[in-house]
Design an enzyme around this catalytic site. Sequence first.
Site, PDB file in Angstrom:
ATOM      1  CB  SER A   3      -0.804   0.050   0.899  1.00 47.02           C
ATOM      2  OG  SER A   3      -0.245  -0.047   2.436  1.00 47.02           O
ATOM      3  N   GLY A  40      -2.341  -4.240   0.884  1.00 49.13           N
ATOM      4  CA  GLY A  40      -2.367  -5.444   1.730  1.00 49.13           C
ATOM      5  C   GLY A  40      -1.286  -6.601   1.353  1.00 49.13           C
ATOM      6  CG  ASN A  69       0.710  -5.294   4.182  1.00 51.79           C
ATOM      7  OD1 ASN A  69       0.033  -4.639   5.185  1.00 51.79           O
ATOM      8  ND2 ASN A  69       0.892  -4.855   2.886  1.00 51.79           N
ATOM      9  CG  ASP A 150      -3.502   4.572   8.183  1.00 48.92           C
ATOM     10  OD1 ASP A 150      -2.675   5.447   8.116  1.00 48.92           O
ATOM     11  OD2 ASP A 150      -3.852   3.924   7.110  1.00 48.92           O
ATOM     12  CG  HIS A 153      -1.390   3.500   4.438  1.00 42.36           C
ATOM     13  ND1 HIS A 153      -2.391   3.073   5.567  1.00 42.36           N
ATOM     14  CD2 HIS A 153      -0.911   2.637   3.880  1.00 42.36           C
ATOM     15  CE1 HIS A 153      -2.185   1.628   5.346  1.00 42.36           C
ATOM     16  NE2 HIS A 153      -1.395   1.587   4.442  1.00 42.36           N
TER      17      HIS A 153
END
Length: 176
Positions: A3, A40, A69, A150, A153
């Site tokens: 991502s 992801g 991830n 979040d 990111h």
Amino acid sequence: GDSLTAGFGLSEKESYPYLLQEKLRVDGYDYDVINAGISGDTSAGGLERIEWSLNQENVQILILELGANDLLRGLPVEKMKENLSTIIKKAKGKNVKGLFCGMLAPPTMGAKYQREFMAVFPDLANEYKVEFMPFILENVATDPKLNQPDGIHPNAEGSKIMTENVYNALKPLLRK
């Protein structure tokens, strides 16, 4: 990539691959940047699609940004290392230069996991003699002003810094 490469939560024009493309053009480099990041994705996912990436026309440089991830899911470090190693070997087998982007692990994963995880990136870079950027999110991670809500990111401003990080690490591989 995952991502971070795909540009999760950003417009295409805010993603680091797009910004990198613009920077290369402005500085007189004739490269096309292909954003092959999938949100992801783990190292296993990257391994599953590396042949596709390397079989694109005239691939010269692979920017390998995976592992975050694997970390977030607590996947075995040894398996991640094996996957990343295979990706690097496949790129080298096609005479594709590589920029290997490292990732850091927080202490919340436990000291042993953190130590093992963080050692994978410099170890593989040394073993395969590829350009190495220790932490793609240098000067971005943990700064709320540079990240999306979040906290993981980068936002548009953080993406600009990430682009600079990648560009500076990529320069030794570039030819005009």
